[in-house]
Design a protein around this motif. Structure first.
Motif, PDB file in Angstrom:
ATOM      1  N   HIS A 228     -39.298  33.125 -41.058  1.00 20.78           N
ATOM      2  CA  HIS A 228     -39.957  32.076 -41.839  1.00 20.78           C
ATOM      3  C   HIS A 228     -41.473  32.123 -41.632  1.00 20.78           C
ATOM      4  N   LEU A 229     -41.887  32.315 -40.378  1.00 20.52           N
ATOM      5  CA  LEU A 229     -43.306  32.313 -40.021  1.00 20.52           C
ATOM      6  C   LEU A 229     -44.058  33.457 -40.684  1.00 20.52           C
ATOM      7  N   PHE A 230     -43.556  34.674 -40.525  1.00 20.14           N
ATOM      8  CA  PHE A 230     -44.291  35.842 -40.998  1.00 20.14           C
ATOM      9  C   PHE A 230     -43.945  36.231 -42.436  1.00 20.14           C
ATOM     10  N   GLY A 231     -42.806  35.749 -42.930  1.00 19.26           N
ATOM     11  CA  GLY A 231     -42.401  36.161 -44.257  1.00 19.26           C
ATOM     12  C   GLY A 231     -42.701  35.179 -45.356  1.00 19.26           C
ATOM     13  N   TRP A 232     -43.089  33.923 -44.970  1.00 20.51           N
ATOM     14  CA  TRP A 232     -43.214  32.930 -46.042  1.00 20.51           C
ATOM     15  C   TRP A 232     -44.121  31.766 -45.683  1.00 20.51           C
ATOM     16  N   PHE A 233     -43.888  31.136 -44.515  1.00 22.83           N
ATOM     17  CA  PHE A 233     -44.515  29.843 -44.249  1.00 22.83           C
ATOM     18  C   PHE A 233     -45.201  29.856 -42.881  1.00 22.83           C
ATOM     19  N   ALA A 234     -46.531  29.941 -42.892  1.00 24.22           N
ATOM     20  CA  ALA A 234     -47.289  30.073 -41.650  1.00 24.22           C
ATOM     21  C   ALA A 234     -47.254  28.817 -40.786  1.00 24.22           C
ATOM     22  N   TRP A 235     -46.751  27.712 -41.310  1.00 26.54           N
ATOM     23  CA  TRP A 235     -46.699  26.455 -40.551  1.00 26.54           C
ATOM     24  C   TRP A 235     -45.331  26.254 -39.890  1.00 26.54           C
ATOM     25  N   ASP A 236     -44.544  27.318 -39.781  1.00 28.28           N
ATOM     26  CA  ASP A 236     -43.200  27.217 -39.208  1.00 28.28           C
ATOM     27  C   ASP A 236     -43.247  26.722 -37.764  1.00 28.28           C
ATOM     28  N   ILE A 237     -42.241  25.901 -37.392  1.00 27.77           N
ATOM     29  CA  ILE A 237     -42.110  25.422 -36.018  1.00 27.77           C
ATOM     30  C   ILE A 237     -40.798  25.880 -35.388  1.00 27.77           C
ATOM     31  N   LEU A 238     -39.887  26.430 -36.198  1.00 32.65           N
ATOM     32  CA  LEU A 238     -38.558  26.779 -35.700  1.00 32.65           C
ATOM     33  C   LEU A 238     -38.603  27.862 -34.637  1.00 32.65           C
ATOM     34  N   HIS A 239     -39.530  28.830 -34.774  1.00 34.07           N
ATOM     35  CA  HIS A 239     -39.603  29.891 -33.761  1.00 34.07           C
ATOM     36  C   HIS A 239     -39.980  29.321 -32.401  1.00 34.07           C
ATOM     37  N   LEU A 240     -40.844  28.302 -32.404  1.00 32.97           N
ATOM     38  CA  LEU A 240     -41.207  27.662 -31.134  1.00 32.97           C
ATOM     39  C   LEU A 240     -40.040  26.871 -30.568  1.00 32.97           C
ATOM     40  N   TYR A 241     -39.293  26.182 -31.430  1.00 30.99           N
ATOM     41  CA  TYR A 241     -38.127  25.433 -30.975  1.00 30.99           C
ATOM     42  C   TYR A 241     -37.083  26.376 -30.381  1.00 30.99           C
ATOM     43  N   GLY A 242     -36.877  27.527 -31.042  1.00 33.51           N
ATOM     44  CA  GLY A 242     -35.918  28.492 -30.521  1.00 33.51           C
ATOM     45  C   GLY A 242     -36.334  29.015 -29.159  1.00 33.51           C
ATOM     46  N   ALA A 243     -37.626  29.335 -28.991  1.00 34.15           N
ATOM     47  CA  ALA A 243     -38.114  29.829 -27.709  1.00 34.15           C
ATOM     48  C   ALA A 243     -38.024  28.752 -26.627  1.00 34.15           C
ATOM     49  N   ALA A 244     -38.414  27.517 -26.970  1.00 38.26           N
ATOM     50  CA  ALA A 244     -38.366  26.424 -26.000  1.00 38.26           C
ATOM     51  C   ALA A 244     -36.935  26.095 -25.597  1.00 38.26           C
ATOM     52  N   ALA A 245     -35.985  26.303 -26.505  1.00 40.49           N
ATOM     53  CA  ALA A 245     -34.582  26.028 -26.188  1.00 40.49           C
ATOM     54  C   ALA A 245     -34.061  26.959 -25.096  1.00 40.49           C
ATOM     55  N   PHE A 246     -34.619  28.177 -24.996  1.00 48.89           N
ATOM     56  CA  PHE A 246     -34.252  29.069 -23.885  1.00 48.89           C
ATOM     57  C   PHE A 246     -34.705  28.463 -22.558  1.00 48.89           C
ATOM     58  N   ILE A 247     -35.936  27.944 -22.537  1.00 49.56           N
ATOM     59  CA  ILE A 247     -36.437  27.296 -21.316  1.00 49.56           C
ATOM     60  C   ILE A 247     -35.560  26.102 -20.955  1.00 49.56           C
ATOM     61  N   LEU A 248     -35.150  25.343 -21.963  1.00 50.77           N
ATOM     62  CA  LEU A 248     -34.295  24.185 -21.730  1.00 50.77           C
ATOM     63  C   LEU A 248     -32.957  24.612 -21.129  1.00 50.77           C
ATOM     64  N   TYR A 249     -32.417  25.714 -21.633  1.00 55.75           N
ATOM     65  CA  TYR A 249     -31.138  26.217 -21.113  1.00 55.75           C
ATOM     66  C   TYR A 249     -31.246  26.564 -19.627  1.00 55.75           C
ATOM     67  N   PHE A 250     -32.302  27.251 -19.256  1.00 50.95           N
ATOM     68  CA  PHE A 250     -32.460  27.656 -17.860  1.00 50.95           C
ATOM     69  C   PHE A 250     -32.950  26.504 -16.973  1.00 50.95           C
ATOM     70  N   SER A 251     -33.229  25.348 -17.591  1.00 50.49           N
ATOM     71  CA  SER A 251     -33.627  24.159 -16.830  1.00 50.49           C
ATOM     72  C   SER A 251     -32.494  23.146 -16.731  1.00 50.49           C
ATOM     73  N   ARG A 252     -31.290  23.539 -17.128  1.00 53.80           N
ATOM     74  CA  ARG A 252     -30.201  22.565 -17.261  1.00 53.80           C
ATOM     75  C   ARG A 252     -29.766  21.950 -15.934  1.00 53.80           C
ATOM     76  N   ASN A 253     -30.099  22.559 -14.803  1.00 55.22           N
ATOM     77  CA  ASN A 253     -29.701  22.013 -13.500  1.00 55.22           C
ATOM     78  C   ASN A 253     -30.812  21.192 -12.846  1.00 55.22           C
ATOM     79  N   LEU A 254     -31.914  20.993 -13.544  1.00 55.76           N
ATOM     80  CA  LEU A 254     -32.975  20.157 -12.994  1.00 55.76           C
ATOM     81  C   LEU A 254     -32.515  18.708 -12.910  1.00 55.76           C
ATOM     82  N   SER A 255     -33.060  17.985 -11.961  1.00 49.25           N
ATOM     83  CA  SER A 255     -32.714  16.568 -11.813  1.00 49.25           C
ATOM     84  C   SER A 255     -33.364  15.757 -12.918  1.00 49.25           C
ATOM     85  N   ASP A 256     -32.857  14.543 -13.120  1.00 49.88           N
ATOM     86  CA  ASP A 256     -33.442  13.644 -14.105  1.00 49.88           C
ATOM     87  C   ASP A 256     -34.923  13.422 -13.829  1.00 49.88           C
ATOM     88  N   ARG A 257     -35.247  13.200 -12.559  1.00 51.58           N
ATOM     89  CA  ARG A 257     -36.644  12.914 -12.192  1.00 51.58           C
ATOM     90  C   ARG A 257     -37.547  14.100 -12.528  1.00 51.58           C
TER      91      ARG A 257
END
Length: 416
Positions: free
Chosen positions: A123-152
């Motif tokens: 979406h970013l490179f082929g059509w719409f330079a204001w895309d946010i989905l690629h960032l959400y996809g990348a950040a979701a990897f960080i979220l996955y590897f942070s799943r054992n962090l405490s609430d605090r």
């Protein structure tokens, strides 16, 4: 920590309608309305597809200045913040559901976010330079590897990144001069007019080429991507923390608390934002040259407060029989948020460019026009979403995403 525990282990299947939370769909639809306004107004605004001189020469310029000031106050950054927090919540809830079903959820989750990342890059490179989905996809990897962090840890790290991540990275890029050469290229008058000429000419290839030039020099070499990465991760962490508390999913049990919290974040956030906008418009030498830095920090603090006020207000409206009708139309839009987000990009392009039947408004319209068009477009999306979701269980993009994630096609049409 709030957990979802099934009655018995089950197979990994897409989320059923009964597992959805209406308030999250309403919030997601509301956020998407703000995202549409922000994307259209900013993409068609100063330094992207129009110069400041061109915008000041428009007959609507006096009104545009007022509208832009109001969009800064109520919409810009707030809609993206709410949208990102809700994505973080959604990803976390999905992880908990898959884990609670007694299956190896890792491969499914990673496949799901890999597909989102790939779609976002396309979406970013082929059509719409204001895309946010690629960032959400990348950040979701960080979220996955942070799943054992405490609430605090989730909360405090999330708040630190949310408040200071983007301002700090942007400031470091500016004071070290690392980002300056690339940004000077991306936002030179020559580059702005080249993007505008490609847009108005209606040449799709030239449009993609000039916008990829913008992505490369602003987003990549200029450090904007690096600044936005902690911005998104911080909001994802706060979303995950909220999902763990279960406050929004079970908001009907906390209405007295929500009512008591409604005005405090909203009023304080708006006050900080107004001060930020006043300082942002001051001369660079004001307050010993620190006025613009202070304005940036105040806006960073104001944004989550205003977004929290919106959440509280919508929760109260959804949970009142007398006012629910005012906001329920956002729910179908939120149920098919990915589809609606992807639909918005070609509509924005048709408004700004002369591609196909496009209006070619780049450089010829201001924020007033773009805001009115956004309201019309979103009203049409509300009608479309309501009709679609009355017949089908998923939006088109959501159905494809689930099919590729789970390796089987869920039933698209609703049962009678």
């Amino acid at each position: 920590m709030s957990r979802i525990v099934p009655e018995a282990p089950t197979l990994a299947i897409p989320t059923a309608k009964l597992e959805r939370f209406e308030i999250m769909d309403v919030l997601r639809g509301f956020a998407l309305f703000g995202v549409l306004i922000a994307n259209l107004a900013e993409l068609g605004g100063a330094d992207i597809l129009a110069t400041s001189t061109q915008l000041e020469a428009l007959s609507s310029a006096p009104t545009d200045r007022v509208v832009t000031w109001l969009l800064d106050l109520f919409v810009f950054d707030k809609a993206n913040t709410l949208f990102a927090v809700l994505f973080g919540m959604g990803f976390w809830i999905q992880m908990e559901r898959l884990s609670a079903r007694g299956i190896a959820f890792g491969s499914l989750y990673l496949r799901r976010i890999s597909l989102l990342l790939g779609l976002g890059l396309l979406h970013l490179f082929g059509w719409f330079a204001w895309d946010i989905l690629h960032l959400y996809g990348a950040a979701a990897f960080i979220l996955y590897f942070s799943r054992n962090l405490s609430d605090r840890t989730l909360f405090w790290v999330g708040m630190a990144l949310l408040l200071f991540g983007r301002p700090l990275v942007t400031w470091l890029g500016a004071v070290t001069g690392v980002s300056t050469p690339a940004l000077d290229i991306a936002f030179s008058e020559e580059a702005i007019l080249a993007r505008q000429a490609a847009a108005v000419a209606g040449d799709a290839f030239a449009w993609v080429s000039t916008m990829n030039h913008q992505v490369w020099f602003d987003w990549v070499l200029g450090g904007t991507l690096l600044a936005w990465f902690p911005y998104v991760i911080g909001r994802f962490y706060i979303g995950a923390w909220l999902a763990r508390q279960g406050w929004i999913q079970s908001s009907e049990r906390h209405l007295s608390t929500v009512k008591s919290l409604l005005l405090l974040p909203l009023i304080s956030g708006l006050a900080l934002q107004i001060i930020s906008q006043i300082l942002g418009g001051a001369p660079e030498a004001a307050l010993g040259g620190a006025a613009h830095l202070i304005a940036t920090l105040l806006q960073a603090a104001a944004t989550p407060l205003i977004a929290a006020g919106y959440v509280c207000g919508l929760i109260l409206l959804v949970n009142s029989e007398a006012t629910r009708w005012l906001v329920r139309a956002f729910a179908p839009v939120g149920q098919m948020a990915l589809t609606n987000y992807l639909i918005q990009s070609p509509i924005i392009i048709l408004i700004l460019t002369g591609i196909g039947p496009g209006f070619a408004l780049a450089g010829h319209a201001g924020s007033t026009t773009y805001t009115l068009l956004s309201v019309i477009v979103f009203a049409a999306q509300m009608v479309f979403s309501a009709i679609w979701m009355s017949v089908f269980a998923y939006g088109p993009a959501e159905w494809v995403w689930r099919t590729l994630t789970y390796g089987s096609r869920p039933k698209l049409r609703r049962a009678a």
